[in-house]
Each structure stands twice: as structure tokens, then as C-alpha cells.
Design a protein around this motif. Structure first.
Motif, PDB file in Angstrom:
ATOM      1  N   LEU A 224      34.851  18.981  11.362  1.00  0.00           N
ATOM      2  CA  LEU A 224      34.377  20.183  10.675  1.00  0.00           C
ATOM      3  C   LEU A 224      33.128  19.898   9.842  1.00  0.00           C
ATOM      4  CD1 LEU A 224      37.763  21.725   9.449  1.00  0.00           C
ATOM      5  CD2 LEU A 224      36.258  22.620  11.235  1.00  0.00           C
ATOM      6  N   GLY A 225      32.619  18.671   9.933  1.00  0.00           N
ATOM      7  CA  GLY A 225      31.454  18.312   9.131  1.00  0.00           C
ATOM      8  C   GLY A 225      31.810  18.070   7.680  1.00  0.00           C
ATOM      9  N   ILE A 226      33.030  17.577   7.424  1.00  0.00           N
ATOM     10  CA  ILE A 226      33.504  17.372   6.065  1.00  0.00           C
ATOM     11  C   ILE A 226      33.566  15.872   5.781  1.00  0.00           C
ATOM     12  CG2 ILE A 226      35.494  17.638   4.518  1.00  0.00           C
ATOM     13  CD1 ILE A 226      36.089  20.274   5.908  1.00  0.00           C
ATOM     14  N   PRO A 227      32.663  15.350   4.940  1.00  0.00           N
ATOM     15  CA  PRO A 227      32.674  13.926   4.604  1.00  0.00           C
ATOM     16  C   PRO A 227      33.780  13.614   3.597  1.00  0.00           C
ATOM     17  CG  PRO A 227      30.957  15.034   3.376  1.00  0.00           C
ATOM     18  CD  PRO A 227      31.576  16.075   4.278  1.00  0.00           C
ATOM     19  N   PRO A 228      34.022  12.328   3.320  1.00  0.00           N
ATOM     20  CA  PRO A 228      35.095  11.970   2.390  1.00  0.00           C
ATOM     21  C   PRO A 228      35.003  12.652   1.031  1.00  0.00           C
ATOM     22  CG  PRO A 228      34.380  10.027   3.584  1.00  0.00           C
ATOM     23  CD  PRO A 228      33.436  11.134   3.969  1.00  0.00           C
ATOM     24  N   ALA A 229      33.795  12.748   0.467  1.00  0.00           N
ATOM     25  CA  ALA A 229      33.658  13.361  -0.850  1.00  0.00           C
ATOM     26  C   ALA A 229      34.098  14.822  -0.834  1.00  0.00           C
ATOM     27  CB  ALA A 229      32.206  13.258  -1.332  1.00  0.00           C
ATOM     28  N   GLN A 230      33.784  15.530   0.240  1.00  0.00           N
ATOM     29  CA  GLN A 230      34.183  16.931   0.334  1.00  0.00           C
ATOM     30  C   GLN A 230      35.673  17.063   0.650  1.00  0.00           C
ATOM     31  OE1 GLN A 230      32.123  19.318   3.322  1.00  0.00           O
ATOM     32  NE2 GLN A 230      31.949  20.983   1.850  1.00  0.00           N
ATOM     33  N   TYR A 231      36.199  16.156   1.442  1.00  0.00           N
ATOM     34  CA  TYR A 231      37.642  16.132   1.700  1.00  0.00           C
ATOM     35  C   TYR A 231      38.395  16.029   0.377  1.00  0.00           C
ATOM     36  CZ  TYR A 231      42.180  14.481   3.444  1.00  0.00           C
ATOM     37  OH  TYR A 231      43.521  14.335   3.700  1.00  0.00           O
ATOM     38  N   ASP A 232      37.925  15.176  -0.523  1.00  0.00           N
ATOM     39  CA  ASP A 232      38.597  15.005  -1.807  1.00  0.00           C
ATOM     40  C   ASP A 232      38.568  16.293  -2.626  1.00  0.00           C
ATOM     41  OD1 ASP A 232      39.053  12.392  -1.068  1.00  0.00           O
ATOM     42  OD2 ASP A 232      37.375  11.587  -2.251  1.00  0.00           O
ATOM     43  N   LYS A 233      37.486  17.055  -2.535  1.00  0.00           N
ATOM     44  CA  LYS A 233      37.413  18.327  -3.254  1.00  0.00           C
ATOM     45  C   LYS A 233      38.397  19.333  -2.671  1.00  0.00           C
ATOM     46  CE  LYS A 233      32.588  17.878  -4.803  1.00  0.00           C
ATOM     47  NZ  LYS A 233      32.422  16.469  -4.396  1.00  0.00           N
ATOM     48  N   LEU A 234      38.529  19.349  -1.351  1.00  0.00           N
ATOM     49  CA  LEU A 234      39.522  20.219  -0.722  1.00  0.00           C
ATOM     50  C   LEU A 234      40.930  19.839  -1.172  1.00  0.00           C
ATOM     51  CD1 LEU A 234      38.235  20.384   2.978  1.00  0.00           C
ATOM     52  CD2 LEU A 234      38.304  22.277   1.367  1.00  0.00           C
TER      53      LEU A 234
END
Length: 405
Positions: A224-234
Motif C-alpha cells: 500500500l506504499g506504507i513504510p515502517p514509520a507510517q505503519y507505526d502511526k496506523l
């Protein structure tokens, strides 16, 4: 692709974290050397309503699949400059701009990008589009993957390709393991029918062991184009568990908008656009907008560099709109401040910045220096409206800031 492209991507994605996170970030950045998004997953209708695009406006956006770039051009701004660190995304945007200028009519344009799966698309490319492509874009589409030229994907179903296309293919595989067909959803005649389908067929999938296991891996959402930093925000929105967040986002995609009006849902669950004559399409693919797109295509351009680097080349007070997609979720504080310093320098009074966040909270307060952010006002009403109306349902929130001067 060049080492300079990889260096730009690494600079954008790599954070100062632990070794395991750094390894994941490097793998994620390498995905963007190739095609990730055959279609953008931010709703340009929401963007255009928030931006209130005027004929004198000069806009800067992140390209991604370039559906936004071309859609903004239908509103007739003075210019739209799109930037992207992925050479493949740049080549896709240049292909779309060349097609808008050179294909003979709307029928050919719709066939190429609306269907994107017909053998006759290759002759259209060779006769009309290729002679009007720049050298870099032509080299990309003429380049080979295995035994075929890259342009052949428009004969075989373009939206099945790219990292996102393959991720959606995996979603369909998992749904098949759960004996779920999306056909009843696509045929639903009311939002109520869509909700029943979700409750009965989709919600139980989130209890599958395989789904729960996969959701626990930070790399699982790279598609989905979601890097680790954004995964953590989710995951933070789910008290450390990303699964309930994903469940709610899928529910919104399936249930908050009539299926016939949501081309994002069609892309996710049919892997293409609704073929009906009145089927939902991005603004740039709608017949009523084709002439405006053709007339304004020369006002669009796309370049392979970062947003901040591009703005450093622009004059003071020269821009009226900035579209950042979700790129700020990837950034550390130093990168955020460098970006907003350039946005503030190049903005005219009243200029607008729009962006999305993986989580629900605005990420700028406390991170961007007050001396910069205090010159901007947050429009809560438009932000909440945009969040509610964004049909892609991928993001936690939509945000709008206005420059006070």
C-alpha cells in the motif's frame, strides 16, 4: 535505474531508528525504483474542492500515479508542477501528459487508461504517444521486463501491475481462501446492501489466523506504499494493533459511499474501473473533462526530484497550492522543517497546503518550528469535511492549512 535515484529515495525514507527498522526502510525505498501506484489513492475531487483552483494558481504536487496532476489540469490552473522520487512514476506521468496531448480523441484516451487491457493500445502508443515522449520516458516504456516491453502492461491490464496492483492481487487471493467473491458488493444497489456484505463476508476475514499474522509484520503493508514509520502511526490509532484500523478503513471503503460512485472501491475489488457508461472515473478520465485536459496539458510538468529540492528552485511568493499526499508521514523533524521553510518562502498570502496522514492526528504541531507554523492557520472545517468525503478511505485524516502571510 540510476544510483542517484536510489540515493534520493533513501534520503526520503531512511530514519534514525534501530537496525531492524533501517533494513525494512531500505527494502521499502527500493520498491520505488519501479512502479508502485498505477493509480493514485488520494481523492482528487476532495483536493480540488479544498484548493478552489483559480486560473492564476500555480500548484506543486507529488505525482504518484499522476491521476491528481491530470485532474487538477481540468480545472484550468496556470500551472501544475508534479514531483516524484520514483523514476517509474515520473515516466507514467509523462506518458499520461503525452497521451492527453496526442491521442486522437476521448475514446482512445479512455481505452488506453480507462480499460488499459486491450491489444489495440500498443498501436495507439506507437502511432500517437511515443513520438511525443521525452527521451527518458520513452526509454522507460521501451525498456524490457523479462521478455516484454514495459508498455505492454497496457495490453494486459495495467492496474494489475505495480506494487499496489500485486498487493491487491494478494488481497483477492486471501479473500478466495475465505470463499469470498466481491461480485455481490459490486452489484449492490444500496449502501445498506454494501454494509450487509461487509458484516457477513469481510469482517470475519479479519479474524483469520493468516490475516492476523500478516498484519503484525511492518512489511505487510509495503504494497500500500506504507513504510515502517507510517505503519507505526496506523498502529498507534489501534492502541498498538494495526488490524482494527485496517478493518475500519476497509469498512469505510466498502460502505460509506455508493459503490457505483466510488472508483477506488472498484479498483480494489474489481481491479479496474466500472465498465458501465456512467461508471465512476477519476476527473481526468471523464468525457466531460477531456477537452479541458487536452487544452491545459501543456501547463503540467513532472520532474524526478523531491518536493523540497523543487521548491528551492522556485521564486519567493510564486505558489498558491501545495499537495503533499502522505509524504510527511515519512519525514523526520529536520526534513519537515526544511520542507515547510521552502513552502512558506514560496507561498503567496492565502496559499493552501493539503495533505493526508496515516493516523488521525495532525503531525505538524510540536514538530515544525513555531516561527514557521504560526504563519499558517489550520482549517478544521474543511479538513473534517475532506476526511469524511475522501472515497479512497485509506488515510486517517485530510488536512488543510492556509498561509496568513
Amino acid at each position: 535505474m540510476s544510483s542517484s535515484a536510489q540515493a534520493q529515495l533513501d534520503a526520503a525514507v531512511l530514519q534514525q531508528g534501530d537496525a531492524a527498522t533501517g533494513w525494512l526502510e531500505r527494502q521499502f525505498s527500493r520498491l520505488f525504483l519501479g512502479l508502485v501506484y498505477p493509480q493514485i489513492w488520494e481523492d482528487p475531487v476532495v483536493d480540488m474542492a479544498a484548493l478552489e483552483i483559480a486560473p492564476s494558481d500555480h500548484l506543486v504536487c507529488i505525482a504518484s500515479g499522476s491521476c491528481n496532476l491530470l485532474s487538477y489540469l481540468t480545472a484550468g490552473p496556470a500551472s501544475v508542477t508534479a514531483v516524484d522520487l520514483s523514476p517509474a512514476h515520473v515516466a507514467l506521468g509523462q506518458l499520461k501528459l503525452a497521451a492527453a496531448r496526442s491521442l486522437p480523441d476521448y475514446a482512445a484516451f479512455y481505452q488506453f487508461f480507462g480499460r488499459a487491457d486491450m491489444p489495440s493500445n500498443l498501436p495507439l502508443y506507437e502511432r500517437y504517444i511515443m513520438p511525443n515522449l521525452g527521451l527518458d520516458a520513452r526509454d522507460y516504456w521501451e525498456g524490457r521486463q523479462l521478455f516484454n516491453r514495459r508498455i505492454s502492461v497496457f495490453q494486459k491490464g495495467f492496474y494489475h501491475y505495480g506494487v499496489l496492483g500485486r498487493f491487491l492481487g494478494a488481497v483477492h487471493l486471501v479473500a478466495g481462501l475465505g470463499r469470498v467473491s466481491f461480485a455481490p458488493l459490486l452489484a449492490a444497489r444500496s449502501v445498506q446492501e454494501q454494509q450487509v456484505f461487509f458484516d457477513q463476508k469481510i469482517a470475519p476475514l479479519f479474524d483469520m489466523w493468516l490475516v492476523r499474522k500478516l498484519a503484525g509484520f511492518r512489511a505487510a503493508l509495503f504494497g500500500l506504499g506504507i513504510p515502517p514509520a507510517q505503519y507505526d502511526k496506523l498502529a498507534a490509532d489501534g492502541d498498538g494493533d494495526v488490524l482494527p484500523v485496517l478493518r475500519e478503513r476497509v469498512r469505510k471503503l466498502m460502505c460509506d459511499f455508493p459503490i457505483r460512485e466510488n472508483y477506488f472501491a472498484w479498483q480494489a475489488f474489481a481491479r479496474g474501473y466500472d465498465p458501465a457508461p456512467d461508471g465512476s472515473l477519476p476527473p481526468y478520465l471523464q468525457q466531460r473533462n477531456f477537452q479541458a485536459l487536452r487544452d491545459n496539458a501543456e501547463r503540467g510538468r513532472i520532474v524526478n526530484r523531491s518536493f523540497t529540492d523543487q521548491l528551492e528552485q522556485e521564486p519567493d511568493g510564486s505558489k498558491q497550492g501545495y499537495i503533499l499526499l502522505d509524504a510527511q508521514d515519512w519525514m523526520n523533524d529536520s526534513q519537515l522543517n526544511a520542507l515547510w521553510q521552502q513552502i512558506t518562502r514560496t507561498a503567496t498570502p492565502g496559499a493552501k497546503v493539503i495533505f493526508r496522514t496515516g493516523g488521525t492526528e495532525d503531525i505538524l504541531p510540536g514538530r515544525v518550528a513555531p516561527a514557521i507554523l504560526d504563519r499558517w492557520s489550520y482549517d478544521l472545517e474543511v479538513s473534517e469535511k475532506g476526511t469524511k468525503q475522501d472515497r479512497s478511505a485509506i488515510y486517517g485524516a485530510f488536512h488543510l492549512y492556509r498561509f496568513q502571510g
